[in-house]
Write an enzyme that holds these catalytic residues in place. Structure first.
Site, mmCIF file in Angstrom:
data_model
loop_
_atom_site.group_PDB
_atom_site.id
_atom_site.type_symbol
_atom_site.label_atom_id
_atom_site.label_comp_id
_atom_site.label_asym_id
_atom_site.label_seq_id
_atom_site.Cartn_x
_atom_site.Cartn_y
_atom_site.Cartn_z
ATOM 1 N N SER A 1 -12.265 12.132 77.687
ATOM 2 C CA SER A 1 -11.949 11.534 76.383
ATOM 3 C C SER A 1 -13.073 10.684 75.806
ATOM 4 O O SER A 1 -12.955 10.205 74.671
ATOM 5 C CB SER A 1 -10.675 10.690 76.481
ATOM 6 O OG SER A 1 -9.538 11.518 76.468
ATOM 7 N N LYS B 1 -14.285 11.488 72.372
ATOM 8 C CA LYS B 1 -13.695 10.975 71.134
ATOM 9 C C LYS B 1 -14.621 10.016 70.398
ATOM 10 O O LYS B 1 -14.379 9.701 69.221
ATOM 11 C CB LYS B 1 -12.356 10.314 71.444
ATOM 12 C CG LYS B 1 -11.283 11.301 71.927
ATOM 13 C CD LYS B 1 -9.961 10.611 72.210
ATOM 14 C CE LYS B 1 -8.847 11.602 72.546
ATOM 15 N NZ LYS B 1 -8.956 12.194 73.877
ATOM 16 N N SER C 1 -5.825 7.152 72.458
ATOM 17 C CA SER C 1 -6.582 8.308 72.952
ATOM 18 C C SER C 1 -5.863 9.624 72.652
ATOM 19 O O SER C 1 -5.850 10.555 73.461
ATOM 20 C CB SER C 1 -6.852 8.193 74.461
ATOM 21 O OG SER C 1 -7.922 9.041 74.844
#
Length: 374
Positions: free
Chosen positions: A54, A57, A114
């Site tokens: 993640s 991102k 997230s």
């Protein structure tokens, strides 16, 4: 022809105590960056390609911030939720096809919760499809100089070609802090509620270190537990990237260890102030014979405590330097070393404009240069 001008030893204030050995970090790779100076303070496998999970991102956020700033989209714009966004696996902010959601809510859901669903929805509203958005991600990665990065999706879901490095991630985090200060405070928000579902920010350091104000966690089974953390103590900001740890608590613990070491072992020293003349260079065929060279902004370095008075500098200017020269134009290089080891090379720029001389002045200097080179 290069002319080397040896400067006097730069005598900086003696610092408190001797250099400290970098800590041992229980992770696959890591890097600690001083944002003000751009220096890497310590690193392990900084350029090895790793799965970002993640942490991906950050690039999705960077492009989203840019789209808002460029007015491609607006924060209060309603975004249609596609079936693809709704059903994407992994962490979610729980958007639904029939529930209105704004760009602002999606940005918060992407950063704090997230949400993979938020990433896909943002990619579709910005670029028409996630596939098109990924092309923008890779184009932006190239522009930012992320040499070991290639994206395959907007979320960080595992893919054999979806790779980056801890150095690239530190560069990307720094770019967000630098380029979008109006959005960066979102990374310090500890919880967010959407669709009546409250979720906490997974960055544990936000709860235990008041100087930490970001940035992003990541986790997949193959990537392990990862964390990009940033802290600001007084005017000094450090960014740490730790990937491949064994647990949520370990990634926080090891990141805290790196940040604390960086603040204890180094001081930021202002070597030159903005617009201070480091050196004057001879200039030919100009309305002036000399031009001042230096930095348009304060030039700072992170130096090991106790080693400030060992810094040495050497200036290299390109000769003959010809007018016209614009303010901010690179006209030389500052080479710094510490204990005989290179610290880095930094471009020196003209602190003033030097227009071209009239025809007689240009002719006179041309004659002088001819005799000089005989």
């Amino acid at each position: 022809m290069l002319r080397r001008i040896i400067l006097l030893l730069l005598v900086l204030p003696a610092l408190a105590f001797a250099q400290m050995t970098p800590p041992t970090v229980a992770a696959k790779a890591w890097v600690l960056l001083d944002v003000g100076s751009g220096q890497t303070l310590t690193a392990e496998k900084p350029d090895e390609r790793i799965e970002p999970a993640s942490l991906t991102k950050l690039m999705t956020a960077y492009l989203s911030f840019a789209a808002v700033k460029n007015k491609t989209i607006s924060l209060d714009q309603i975004v249609p939720v596609s079936e693809r966004a709704w059903k994407v696996p992994g962490s979610k902010m729980f958007i639904e096809p029939n529930m209105p959601v704004t760009v602002k809510e999606l940005i918060h859901g992407m950063i704090i919760q997230s949400g993979n669903d938020a990433c896909v929805a943002l990619s579709e509203i910005i670029a028409g499809s996630e596939e098109n958005f990924v092309q923008l991600m890779n184009k932006e990665a190239a522009r930012l100089g992320l040499k070991n990065t290639h994206f395959e999706n907007s979320t960080g879901l595992p893919h054999p070609s979806h790779l980056t490095s801890v150095r690239d991630l530190a560069t990307l985090a720094t770019a967000i802090i630098r380029d979008f200060p109006e959005f960066y405070p979102i990374y310090s928000i500890k919880e967010y509620t959407y669709n009546k579902i409250k979720q906490p920010n997974r960055n544990r350091l936000l709860y235990i270190d008041p100087t930490v104000d970001g940035v992003k966690t990541g986790h997949t089974e193959s990537a392990g537990y990862c964390l990009i953390a940033s802290a600001k103590r007084n005017e000094r900001r450090l960014v740490s990237v730790v990937v491949g740890t064994a647990s949520d608590s370990v990634r926080a613990q090891e990141s805290q260890k790196l940040l604390n070491w960086g603040y204890l072992a180094f001081d930021t020293v202002k070597v030159y102030t903005a617009n201070q003349a480091v050196q004057e260079f001879r200039i030919w065929k100009g309305q002036e014979n000399m031009v001042k060279a230096g930095f348009l902004n304060d030039f700072v370095l992170s130096l090991p405590k106790g080693d400030g008075d060992k810094l040495k500098a050497n200036v290299v200017s390109q000769q003959p330097l010809m007018a016209p020269v614009a303010k901010g134009q690179a006209i030389g290089t500052l080479q710094l070393s510490l204990d005989g080891k290179p610290v880095g090379e930094y471009p020196l720029v003209a602190l003033e404009e030097v227009p071209e001389a009239g025809w007689f002045g240009r002719l006179w200097d041309a004659i002088r240069l001819w005799f000089k080179n005989l």
